[in-house]
Design an enzyme around this catalytic site. Structure first.
Site, short mmCIF file in Angstrom:
data_model
loop_
_atom_site.label_atom_id
_atom_site.label_comp_id
_atom_site.label_asym_id
_atom_site.label_seq_id
_atom_site.Cartn_x
_atom_site.Cartn_y
_atom_site.Cartn_z
CE1 TYR A 58 -4.49 -3.89 5.22
CE2 TYR A 58 -4.73 -5.18 7.23
CZ TYR A 58 -4.15 -4.98 5.99
OH TYR A 58 -3.22 -5.86 5.52
CE1 TYR A 61 -3.93 -2.10 0.15
CE2 TYR A 61 -2.81 -3.21 1.96
CZ TYR A 61 -3.83 -3.16 1.02
OH TYR A 61 -4.76 -4.18 0.96
CG ASN A 93 -11.88 -1.26 7.79
OD1 ASN A 93 -10.74 -1.50 8.18
ND2 ASN A 93 -12.73 -2.21 7.44
CG ASN A 147 -14.85 2.85 4.67
OD1 ASN A 147 -16.00 3.21 4.91
ND2 ASN A 147 -14.55 2.04 3.68
CG HIS A 206 -7.14 4.67 0.79
ND1 HIS A 206 -7.98 5.76 0.89
CD2 HIS A 206 -7.83 3.63 1.34
CE1 HIS A 206 -9.12 5.39 1.47
NE2 HIS A 206 -9.05 4.11 1.75
#
EC number: 3.1.1.29
Length: 194
Positions: free
Chosen positions: A68, A17, A70, A116, A22
């Site tokens: 993560y 990631y 969320n 989120n 994000h």
């Protein structure tokens, strides 16, 4: 206005990631740590990478949750709760689909806008949404069904350069943010565009 005591950079953990859209918020906090010459250290108690520095005698903490996206609120609530940091003393940096790359905006309070990470922070802070946000524009793919792949993808070089420039603009208004001079910080930041 209230001075900031905690800056949170949202993203997802793991090398797969890194450098994704994000993770724009995490990149912002990494840049602050770099400028301040501090290392972010994994701290299981706060579910994230943490750091601390002083600005004109004021203690400022940095946090990149290693949960993560969320579950970001778990880290924010743990650190803010332990150090008695109020929601209005928190700045959360995050990617923003509704702004184009190269644009950064400050905002105080409000809803989660479908993000989120923000949704979980609001929930974990007891439905308190009075924290400040640094919205780092990443653009929108144009179709709602493409959003997930878009935010988890890496930006092309030109787009990444614009995001980097918007992070630089935001770093430039940090002294005003630290002083609680939100109107001045907003005016200066909102007049910039890469």
């Amino acid at each position: 206005m209230t001075a900031i005591k905690l800056i949170v950079g949202l993203g997802n953990p793991g090398t797969e990631y890194e450098q994704t859209r994000h993770n724009a918020g995490a990149l912002f906090v990494e840049r602050i740590a770099e400028k301040q010459g501090i290392n972010l250290v994994a701290d299981r108690k706060y579910f994230g990478l943490t750091g601390r520095f002083s600005h004109q005698g004021q203690d400022i903490r940095l946090l990149i949750p290693t949960t993560y996206m969320n579950r970001s609120g778990q880290a924010v609530a743990a650190l803010a709760g332990f150090f008695r940091i109020k929601p209005e003393e928190i700045l959360v940096a995050h990617d923003e689909l509704d702004l184009p790359p190269g644009v950064a905006k400050l905002k105080t309070g409000g809803g989660h806008g479908g993000h989120n990470g923000l949704r979980d922070i609001i929930a974990q802070l007891g439905n308190q949404n009075t924290f400040h946000r640094l919205r780092l524009g990443i653009g929108h793919p144009g179709v709602a069904s493409m959003v997930s792949n878009f935010v988890l993808g890496r930006a092309p070089r030109a787009e990444q350069e614009k995001l980097d420039a918007s992070i630089d603009f935001a770093l430039g208004v940090l002294p005003d943010i630290f002083a609680g001079e939100w109107n001045r910080a907003m005016k200066n930041l909102h007049s910039q565009k890469a």
